[in-house]
Design an enzyme around this catalytic site. Structure first.
Site, PDB file in Angstrom:
ATOM      1  N   ASP A 104       6.077  19.437  -9.851  1.00 20.51           N
ATOM      2  CA  ASP A 104       4.658  19.799  -9.718  1.00 20.51           C
ATOM      3  C   ASP A 104       4.512  20.791  -8.563  1.00 20.51           C
ATOM      4  OD1 ASP A 104       1.680  19.589  -9.643  1.00 20.51           O
ATOM      5  OD2 ASP A 104       2.047  17.967 -11.075  1.00 20.51           O
TER       6      ASP A 104
ATOM      7  N   VAL B  16       1.543  21.670 -17.690  1.00 16.21           N
ATOM      8  CA  VAL B  16       0.577  21.996 -16.629  1.00 16.21           C
ATOM      9  C   VAL B  16      -0.796  22.183 -17.271  1.00 16.21           C
ATOM     10  CG1 VAL B  16       2.380  23.047 -15.189  1.00 16.21           C
ATOM     11  CG2 VAL B  16       1.045  24.502 -16.713  1.00 16.21           C
TER      12      VAL B  16
ATOM     13  N   GLU C 265      -4.158  23.483 -19.075  1.00 15.27           N
ATOM     14  CA  GLU C 265      -4.240  24.286 -20.309  1.00 15.27           C
ATOM     15  C   GLU C 265      -4.754  25.693 -19.989  1.00 15.27           C
ATOM     16  OE1 GLU C 265      -2.915  23.336 -22.916  1.00 15.27           O
ATOM     17  OE2 GLU C 265      -3.943  23.962 -24.723  1.00 15.27           O
TER      18      GLU C 265
ATOM     19  N   SER D 149      -2.037  21.718 -26.238  1.00 15.56           N
ATOM     20  CA  SER D 149      -2.669  21.141 -27.423  1.00 15.56           C
ATOM     21  C   SER D 149      -3.419  22.198 -28.217  1.00 15.56           C
ATOM     22  CB  SER D 149      -3.600  19.992 -27.030  1.00 15.56           C
ATOM     23  OG  SER D 149      -4.298  20.288 -25.866  1.00 15.56           O
TER      24      SER D 149
ATOM     25  N   HIS E 177       4.053  18.577 -28.943  1.00 18.80           N
ATOM     26  CA  HIS E 177       2.694  18.120 -28.667  1.00 18.80           C
ATOM     27  C   HIS E 177       2.646  16.595 -28.673  1.00 18.80           C
ATOM     28  CE1 HIS E 177      -1.727  17.921 -30.226  1.00 18.80           C
ATOM     29  NE2 HIS E 177      -1.665  17.708 -28.941  1.00 18.80           N
TER      30      HIS E 177
HETATM   31  P1  NAI Z   1      -3.358  17.059 -15.842  1.00 20.96           P
HETATM   32  O1  NAI Z   1      -4.459  17.827 -15.186  1.00 20.96           O
HETATM   33  O2  NAI Z   1      -3.387  15.575 -15.768  1.00 20.96           O
HETATM   34  O3  NAI Z   1      -1.964  17.516 -15.271  1.00 20.96           O
HETATM   35  C1  NAI Z   1      -1.598  18.830 -15.044  1.00 20.96           C
HETATM   36  C2  NAI Z   1      -0.578  18.828 -13.916  1.00 20.96           C
HETATM   37  O4  NAI Z   1      -0.014  20.124 -13.816  1.00 20.96           O
HETATM   38  C3  NAI Z   1      -1.178  18.492 -12.563  1.00 20.96           C
HETATM   39  O5  NAI Z   1      -0.423  17.449 -11.957  1.00 20.96           O
HETATM   40  C4  NAI Z   1      -1.019  19.782 -11.785  1.00 20.96           C
HETATM   41  O6  NAI Z   1      -0.818  19.589 -10.394  1.00 20.96           O
HETATM   42  C5  NAI Z   1       0.203  20.377 -12.463  1.00 20.96           C
HETATM   43  N1  NAI Z   1       0.359  21.787 -12.193  1.00 20.96           N
HETATM   44  C6  NAI Z   1      -0.590  22.753 -12.100  1.00 20.96           C
HETATM   45  N2  NAI Z   1      -0.005  23.935 -11.806  1.00 20.96           N
HETATM   46  C7  NAI Z   1       1.316  23.717 -11.726  1.00 20.96           C
HETATM   47  C8  NAI Z   1       2.424  24.537 -11.427  1.00 20.96           C
HETATM   48  N3  NAI Z   1       2.269  25.826 -11.153  1.00 20.96           N
HETATM   49  N4  NAI Z   1       3.646  23.977 -11.436  1.00 20.96           N
HETATM   50  C9  NAI Z   1       3.815  22.681 -11.685  1.00 20.96           C
HETATM   51  N5  NAI Z   1       2.784  21.853 -11.956  1.00 20.96           N
HETATM   52  C10 NAI Z   1       1.557  22.371 -11.970  1.00 20.96           C
HETATM   53  O7  NAI Z   1      -3.346  17.577 -17.345  1.00 20.96           O
HETATM   54  P2  NAI Z   1      -2.832  16.816 -18.655  1.00 20.96           P
HETATM   55  O8  NAI Z   1      -3.955  16.107 -19.280  1.00 20.96           O
HETATM   56  O9  NAI Z   1      -1.603  16.084 -18.321  1.00 20.96           O
HETATM   57  O10 NAI Z   1      -2.499  18.039 -19.631  1.00 20.96           O
HETATM   58  C11 NAI Z   1      -1.363  18.847 -19.448  1.00 20.96           C
HETATM   59  C12 NAI Z   1      -1.113  19.657 -20.704  1.00 20.96           C
HETATM   60  O11 NAI Z   1      -0.968  18.780 -21.807  1.00 20.96           O
HETATM   61  C13 NAI Z   1      -2.207  20.619 -21.086  1.00 20.96           C
HETATM   62  O12 NAI Z   1      -1.620  21.763 -21.637  1.00 20.96           O
HETATM   63  C14 NAI Z   1      -2.979  19.876 -22.128  1.00 20.96           C
HETATM   64  O13 NAI Z   1      -3.638  20.721 -23.036  1.00 20.96           O
HETATM   65  C15 NAI Z   1      -1.837  19.164 -22.843  1.00 20.96           C
HETATM   66  N6  NAI Z   1      -2.243  17.970 -23.585  1.00 20.96           N
HETATM   67  C16 NAI Z   1      -3.148  17.112 -23.071  1.00 20.96           C
HETATM   68  C17 NAI Z   1      -3.537  15.991 -23.787  1.00 20.96           C
HETATM   69  C18 NAI Z   1      -4.530  15.046 -23.225  1.00 20.96           C
HETATM   70  O14 NAI Z   1      -5.017  14.188 -23.968  1.00 20.96           O
HETATM   71  N7  NAI Z   1      -4.850  15.130 -21.947  1.00 20.96           N
HETATM   72  C19 NAI Z   1      -2.974  15.705 -25.124  1.00 20.96           C
HETATM   73  C20 NAI Z   1      -1.964  16.638 -25.530  1.00 20.96           C
HETATM   74  C21 NAI Z   1      -1.652  17.731 -24.787  1.00 20.96           C
END
Ligand code: NAI
Length: 713
Positions: free
Chosen positions: A343, A400, A402, A429, A450
């Site tokens: 992260d 990371v 979206e 997603s 996904h």
């Molecule tokens: P989240 O906001 O919980 O986690 C994102 C993480 O990425 C955070 O911990 C953030 O610090 C980290 N991050 C940001 N910039 C970064 C970088 N430069 N290097 C490393 N880490 C970095 O988001 P979430 O919900 O986990 O979603 C992540 C991805 O998964 C998105 O693309 C989302 O569309 C996809 N997704 C989400 C679903 C959901 O239900 N939340 C379902 C399926 C896919």
């Protein structure tokens, strides 16, 4: 011989079931072999001290022959009933042989296999945590009709038996012992057979409790007042869960209660009658087709390119240790894979690792993992802020925020640190995979993986093949999904892939109904009654109204950018979303206010403002239309996606819809739903919905062609 008959010096006969094929199933071979064995036991009874039944395979017995069951129709139901009666008659003859009969369970015994064991006087099982025992027929829309209901009720009482039967629980041996379904555990195969023999010798005269004159089911002993509340409440409680979509639990209840009031032979006949009704019905056929045949085919490699050797992933890198990233890390680590959570800072990465620890603690707390295994599993998870830890990963999954720009940057940096043959994946997603693949020098190694939220509970992963993804990359991704015990579906790249695109139609249809004046409670209740996991308005609150709006805007922008593209017709849902967000500031559950109110410490309830603003006295949409609109819109969209070549198999479509987006399981999935309506009848109804409610219901050419040719999926 399919059942070996061996008599030892003490007159104990061991019947070893070892049918042709990889597993023992209750097919014609079994029935003939068991008939011969029972007839011989009866003929040679004087020289037989007792019987031990075991299996020559790794599993004791797999259950019914489902190929036989799906072929049962009203026309040949008589033959099925006769075969069932023959099986049950063999069991009755065994348990009334006048000799002790022991089931020596050397492996899993599920469904019909466990019913053989229930017909034995004693059940001893290997103490092995990978073994499962139980009667899971209900999960395929059936009931345990070879004595499973009747004998379980008599052994355990109605109250204790019902949850096992209506939920189809598969128990570990120790759990089966605790509920009283089996009697004893054995350390190894030698101990198993020794214990079985010893019990036979010590119990020469044994009868089943239900063959003792005057026997009554414990909690119905005429009629124990303690069982009144259960009996009165059970149908309503079940209906609350099944919404009337699933006949099996209701028939199990009926067979259990009616059977408990009569003698065992009548009870067995009652049980058979209910099973025949289920077997000839459409719901069991849908569920068997999808959850058995299609799921097995998929997991065996249905959509995996053939010819690429299997290769296990040893180390996976996850970019972004947020909700999804931590979930993916957990899934990998519990499957024995090293997981690197990367992260922006060490703290953020550690927070992800702490989420993994919390999930492991839950398992330890529930008694499903030992503290030692928890420690080993967590030790496989590394939290870091540096790309150098990604060296040596076979697979890197980006999760990371979206944001296309951010994803591009993160992916390019990770790729530079990765092994030259590592597979690089994105958990996006919504963003098309082919576009994201441009961030890495070799798009052949790039793919979409996904996952669904929460990752630790959701069994599906949608694999998205970009335009340039190689067959080897696809095979590696597929193998990884299997390695972590999830079901992979494979789709070609397109906006929203398959699941999000179909799911989107469900949400917007729910909102469109609201916009037309239908009471929001009716929309939500009818959705649940149709078998959907969650109502469309509640789901929209979960994913946030802002996200729904943003996806739409992006899609419109992309469309507008295409030269010569016609303007997309505006969907009635978007005016409602716009009002909710801009006028009322209600963006969903996370904000504490969306279509529902979320009072602190209380249960969510529909926001009264919805009724004031949109509900009319007579919106002119019948309950049947509400239900059909919510289901048909998803099925039509799936057919469209299939027609476009994004989906290439009905199994991917059906399992993706049920496991990924909560489409009603009784239907067998979006395409099986079309099959079971009949393609021509589906087209006709969809045309009617299109004429009445909008072109979005208009069936694609593919469906019309199929209807003309009398084809189905
Ligand atoms: P989240 O906001 O919980 O986690 C994102 C993480 O990425 C955070 O911990 C953030 O610090 C980290 N991050 C940001 N910039 C970064 C970088 N430069 N290097 C490393 N880490 C970095 O988001 P979430 O919900 O986990 O979603 C992540 C991805 O998964 C998105 O693309 C989302 O569309 C996809 N997704 C989400 C679903 C959901 O239900 N939340 C379902 C399926 C896919």
């Amino acid at each position: 011989m399919s059942i070996r008959f061996e008599r030892d010096g003490d007159g104990i006969v061991t019947l070893t079931i070892d049918l042709p094929g990889s597993a023992n199933v209750m097919n014609a071979d079994y029935r003939a072999a068991m008939a011969a064995a029972v007839t011989r036991l009866e003929a040679e009874r004087e020289s037989v001290t007792g019987v031990v039944i075991t299996s020559g395979k790794k599993t004791f017995f797999a259950g019914a022959d489902l190929t036989e069951l799906v072929a049962v129709t009203d026309d040949n139901a008589g033959e099925f009933a006769a075969a069932l009666a023959a099986v049950k008659d063999q069991f009755r003859r065994l348990e009334r042989l006048g000799r002790p009969v022991v089931a020596a369970l050397n492996g899993s015994a599920l469904g019909g296999g466990f019913e053989i064991a229930l017909a034995c006087h004693r059940r001893i099982c290997l103490d092995d945590d990978t073994i499962r025992l139980g009667l899971p027929e209900v999960t395929l829309g059936l009931l345990p009709g070879a004595g499973g209901v009747t004998r379980s009720v008599r052994l355990l009482g109605v109250q204790a038996a019902l949850p096992l039967l209506t939920e189809g629980k598969r128990l570990r041996p120790a759990e089966a012992l605790a509920v009283g379904w089996i009697h004893e555990l054995a350390a190894d195969r030698a101990d198993l057979l020794a214990k079985a023999r010893a019990w036979v010798l010590a119990n020469p005269a044994v009868v089943q409790p239900w063959d003792v004159p005057g026997h009554r089911v414990a909690d119905l002993r005429p009629l124990d007042p303690a069982s009144y509340p259960l009996l009165a409440a059970a149908p309503a409680m079940l209906r609350k869960k099944t919404h009337g979509c699933y006949p099996a639990p209701e028939k199990i209840l009926a067979a259990a209660v009616e059977g408990a009031m009569v003698d065992v032979d009548t009870a067995l006949a009652v049980e058979s009658r209910y099973l025949v009704e289920l077997v000839t019905g459409q719901v069991a056929k849908n569920m068997i087709t999808t959850f058995w045949f299609q799921r097995n085919a998929l997991e065996a490699g249905g959509s995996r390119p053939a010819g690429v050797p299997r290769q296990a992933v040893a180390r996976v890198g996850v970019l972004g240790a947020g909700m999804m990233g931590a979930g993916i890390g957990y899934a990998a680590a519990t499957a024995g894979i090293e997981a690197v959570l990367k992260d922006v800072s060490a703290e953020a990465a550690e927070a992800g690792r702490a989420k993994v620890a919390a999930l492991l603690d839950e398992r330890v707390g529930a008694g499903r993992m030992s503290p030692e295994r928890r420690a080993e599993t967590l030790a496989r998870v590394t939290a870091t802020a540096s790309d150098t830890e990604l060296t040596g990963c076979d697979l890197i999954i980006e999760a990371v925020f979206e944001d296309r720009q951010l994803k591009n940057t993160v992916l390019a940096a990770a790729e530079a640190a990765a092994r030259p043959d590592a597979v690089i994946a994105s958990n996006t997603s919504t963003l098309p995979i082919t576009g994201l693949a441009e961030a890495v020098p070799d798009p052949a190694r790039f793919i979409g993986l996904h996952f669904f939220s929460p990752v630790h509970r959701m069994p599906l992963v949608e694999i998205i093949r970009g335009e340039k993804t190689s067959a080897e990359t696809l095979a590696r991704a597929f193998d990884f999904v299997r390695q972590i015990g999830k079901t992979p579906i494979v789709v070609n790249d397109s906006r929203g892939f398959y699941t999000s695109r179909t799911f989107g139609t469900y949400l917007t249809e729910g909102i469109a109904l609201l916009a037309e004046g239908v009471h929001p409670a009716l929309v939500e209740n009818v959705a649940r009654k149709a078998g959907m996991a969650v109502g469309p308005l509640a789901v929209c609150d979960e994913v946030t109204l802002t996200l729904a709006m943003r996806i739409r805007q992006q899609a419109l922008a992309d469309l507008a950018a295409q030269p010569g593209a016609a303007a997309a017709p505006e969907h009635p849902a978007y005016a409602v979303l716009d009002t909710m967000i801009s006028e009322y500031g209600r963006t969903g559950k996370a904000a504490g206010a969306g279509f529902y109110d979320y009072p602190a410490g209380g249960r969510k309830r529909l926001w009264p403002g919805l009724v004031e603003r949109w509900t009319t006295d007579d919106p002119g949409v019948s309950e049947r239309d509400v239900r059909d609109r919510l289901l048909f819109i998803q099925a039509v969209e799936t057919a469209r996606i299939f027609g476009e070549g994004v989906l290439t198999s009905a199994a991917d479509a059906n399992l993706g819809s049920i496991l990924g987006i909560g489409f009603a399981p009784w239907t067998g999935g979006t395409l099986q739903f079309i099959n079971s309506c009949g393609v021509a009848a589906f087209v006709e109804r969809a045309d009617h919905l299109a004429d009445t409610y909008g072109e979005r219901f208009r069936p694609p050419a593919l469906l019309r062609d199929m209807a003309t040719r009398n084809q189905s999926f």
